[in-house]
Motif scaffolding. Structure first.
Motif, PDB file in Angstrom:
ATOM      1  N   ILE A 131       0.850  -1.184   0.000  1.00 28.94           N
ATOM      2  CA  ILE A 131       0.000   0.000   0.000  1.00 28.94           C
ATOM      3  C   ILE A 131       0.890   1.241   0.000  1.00 28.94           C
ATOM      4  N   TYR A 132       0.677   2.082  -0.989  1.00 27.86           N
ATOM      5  CA  TYR A 132       1.412   3.335  -1.123  1.00 27.86           C
ATOM      6  C   TYR A 132       0.441   4.455  -0.780  1.00 27.86           C
ATOM      7  N   SER A 133       0.545   5.015   0.416  1.00 36.26           N
ATOM      8  CA  SER A 133      -0.344   6.089   0.840  1.00 36.26           C
ATOM      9  C   SER A 133       0.170   7.419   0.324  1.00 36.26           C
ATOM     10  N   ILE A 134      -0.736   8.224  -0.194  1.00 37.47           N
ATOM     11  CA  ILE A 134      -0.383   9.540  -0.712  1.00 37.47           C
ATOM     12  C   ILE A 134      -0.804  10.612   0.294  1.00 37.47           C
ATOM     13  N   LYS A 135      -2.060  10.537   0.737  1.00 31.80           N
ATOM     14  CA  LYS A 135      -2.541  11.428   1.788  1.00 31.80           C
ATOM     15  C   LYS A 135      -3.710  10.753   2.476  1.00 31.80           C
ATOM     16  N   ALA A 136      -4.074  11.266   3.644  1.00 33.63           N
ATOM     17  CA  ALA A 136      -5.139  10.663   4.443  1.00 33.63           C
ATOM     18  C   ALA A 136      -6.494  10.866   3.768  1.00 33.63           C
ATOM     19  N   LEU A 137      -7.380   9.906   3.982  1.00 38.59           N
ATOM     20  CA  LEU A 137      -8.737  10.023   3.472  1.00 38.59           C
ATOM     21  C   LEU A 137      -9.459  11.133   4.230  1.00 38.59           C
ATOM     22  N   PRO A 138     -10.355  11.864   3.544  1.00 38.09           N
ATOM     23  CA  PRO A 138     -11.078  12.931   4.248  1.00 38.09           C
ATOM     24  C   PRO A 138     -12.021  12.358   5.295  1.00 38.09           C
ATOM     25  N   ALA A 139     -12.256  13.122   6.324  1.00 44.23           N
ATOM     26  CA  ALA A 139     -13.120  12.670   7.431  1.00 44.23           C
ATOM     27  C   ALA A 139     -14.574  12.708   7.065  1.00 44.23           C
TER      28      ALA A 139
END
Length: 82
Positions: A74-82
């Motif tokens: 898993i390559y995370s780019i930015k956090a998912l919005p709340a």
């Protein structure tokens, strides 16, 4: 399964997977595909790989989830919005 590299064991994979591999070919462009996916993705990119295979060349995965035969990088780019 094209995800898995060719093996030299005596037992062959099912005929459907043999034909599928002939149609799709080997996974020779995974580095370019990962770079393109990372350039387009907003939140994350998930790559399915054989459990013991090296990661795709490029950035290190943020997280790995391993199963018995497969692994998800898993390559995370930015956090998912709340």
């Amino acid at each position: 399964d094209p995800m898995f590299p060719h093996r030299d064991k005596s037992a062959l994979v099912k005929k459907e997977m043999q034909v599928f591999r002939q149609v799709v070919g080997d996974d020779d462009d995974s580095e370019q595909l990962l770079a393109a996916a990372l350039a387009c993705a907003r939140y994350r990119v998930v790559v399915k790989r054989p459990r013991k295979a090296p990661a795709v060349a490029g950035p290190e995965p943020t997280t790995r989830l391993e199963g018995k035969s497969s692994r998800y990088d898993i390559y995370s780019i930015k956090a998912l919005p709340a």
